[in-house]
Scaffold this motif. Structure first.
Motif, PDB file in Angstrom:
ATOM      1  N   LEU A  26       0.837  -1.209   0.000  1.00  0.00           N
ATOM      2  CA  LEU A  26       0.000   0.000   0.000  1.00  0.00           C
ATOM      3  C   LEU A  26       0.870   1.256   0.000  1.00  0.00           C
ATOM      4  O   LEU A  26       0.539   2.250  -0.655  1.00  0.00           O
ATOM      5  N   SER A  27       1.978   1.212   0.716  1.00  0.00           N
ATOM      6  CA  SER A  27       2.887   2.356   0.761  1.00  0.00           C
ATOM      7  C   SER A  27       3.549   2.578  -0.593  1.00  0.00           C
ATOM      8  O   SER A  27       3.788   3.717  -0.997  1.00  0.00           O
ATOM      9  N   ALA A  39      11.014   1.887  -4.077  1.00  0.00           N
ATOM     10  CA  ALA A  39      11.859   0.879  -4.720  1.00  0.00           C
ATOM     11  C   ALA A  39      12.188  -0.255  -3.743  1.00  0.00           C
ATOM     12  O   ALA A  39      12.080  -1.436  -4.089  1.00  0.00           O
ATOM     13  N   VAL A  40      12.577   0.099  -2.534  1.00  0.00           N
ATOM     14  CA  VAL A  40      12.895  -0.926  -1.524  1.00  0.00           C
ATOM     15  C   VAL A  40      11.637  -1.713  -1.171  1.00  0.00           C
ATOM     16  O   VAL A  40      11.665  -2.951  -1.116  1.00  0.00           O
ATOM     17  N   ALA A  41      10.524  -1.026  -0.975  1.00  0.00           N
ATOM     18  CA  ALA A  41       9.277  -1.688  -0.582  1.00  0.00           C
ATOM     19  C   ALA A  41       8.839  -2.708  -1.631  1.00  0.00           C
ATOM     20  O   ALA A  41       8.503  -3.846  -1.299  1.00  0.00           O
ATOM     21  N   ILE A  42       8.845  -2.325  -2.903  1.00  0.00           N
ATOM     22  CA  ILE A  42       8.362  -3.243  -3.928  1.00  0.00           C
ATOM     23  C   ILE A  42       9.327  -4.413  -4.124  1.00  0.00           C
ATOM     24  O   ILE A  42       8.893  -5.535  -4.392  1.00  0.00           O
ATOM     25  N   LEU A  73      14.586  -8.360   7.408  1.00  0.00           N
ATOM     26  CA  LEU A  73      15.498  -7.222   7.310  1.00  0.00           C
ATOM     27  C   LEU A  73      15.012  -6.232   6.246  1.00  0.00           C
ATOM     28  O   LEU A  73      15.055  -5.017   6.454  1.00  0.00           O
ATOM     29  N   GLY A  74      14.543  -6.755   5.130  1.00  0.00           N
ATOM     30  CA  GLY A  74      14.010  -5.891   4.078  1.00  0.00           C
ATOM     31  C   GLY A  74      12.776  -5.136   4.537  1.00  0.00           C
ATOM     32  O   GLY A  74      12.628  -3.940   4.251  1.00  0.00           O
ATOM     33  N   LEU A  79      10.269  -0.124   6.079  1.00  0.00           N
ATOM     34  CA  LEU A  79       9.428   0.608   7.027  1.00  0.00           C
ATOM     35  C   LEU A  79      10.143   1.826   7.603  1.00  0.00           C
ATOM     36  O   LEU A  79       9.517   2.845   7.882  1.00  0.00           O
ATOM     37  N   LYS A  80      11.466   1.745   7.756  1.00  0.00           N
ATOM     38  CA  LYS A  80      12.229   2.892   8.276  1.00  0.00           C
ATOM     39  C   LYS A  80      12.330   4.018   7.244  1.00  0.00           C
ATOM     40  O   LYS A  80      12.489   5.176   7.604  1.00  0.00           O
TER      41      LYS A  80
END
Length: 133
Positions: A26-27, A39-42, A73-74, A79-80
């Motif tokens: 969602l983010s 990019a990190v989230a997906i 870890l991802g 989230l951070k």
């Protein structure tokens, strides 16, 4: 009541991980999230739901370490990178969607396929460039 047993803790952890993955999805769709966080989230969501792992699951013990270590870890990193108020809003959206019926898995499937296609094209381009020097 006594202490929760290991299986209860494991189920709770798995549920929280799945919820966090949906919050990341969602983010990713939220325009207020910076591009690098998206990019990190997906990548984390795609890797978590992908049938392809860095270390194949059929390798004893090591095969599951990437799922147990890399995915959490991802999730933590992603989230951070996302502003906390956006995470809380998306956590509420995720809960609402869960109450109204689970999200459709085909959305995740499409994202995973696209990420792997893009990765394959990128690696192919790199290899092609190296071979044609």
């Amino acid at each position: 009541m006594g202490q929760p047993n290991a299986m209860t803790k494991l189920k709770s952890y798995a549920k929280k991980t799945k919820q966090n993955l949906f919050v990341l999805y969602l983010s990713y769709k939220d325009n207020r999230v910076p591009w690098y966080a998206k990019a990190v989230a997906i990548c984390v969501v795609a890797y978590a739901f992908s049938p392809i792992d860095l270390i194949p699951d059929f390798i004893p013990i090591l095969g599951y370490l990437d799922d147990v270590i890399l995915v959490p870890l991802g999730i933590t990193l992603a989230l951070k990178l996302i502003p906390p108020y956006i995470i809380e809003e998306n956590r509420a959206k995720a809960e609402e969607m869960k109450r109204n019926g689970k999200p459709k898995n085909w959305v995740f499937a499409i994202i995973i396929v696209l990420v792997w296609i893009l990765l394959a094209l990128w690696v192919g381009k790199l290899v092609y460039g190296l071979l044609n020097r």
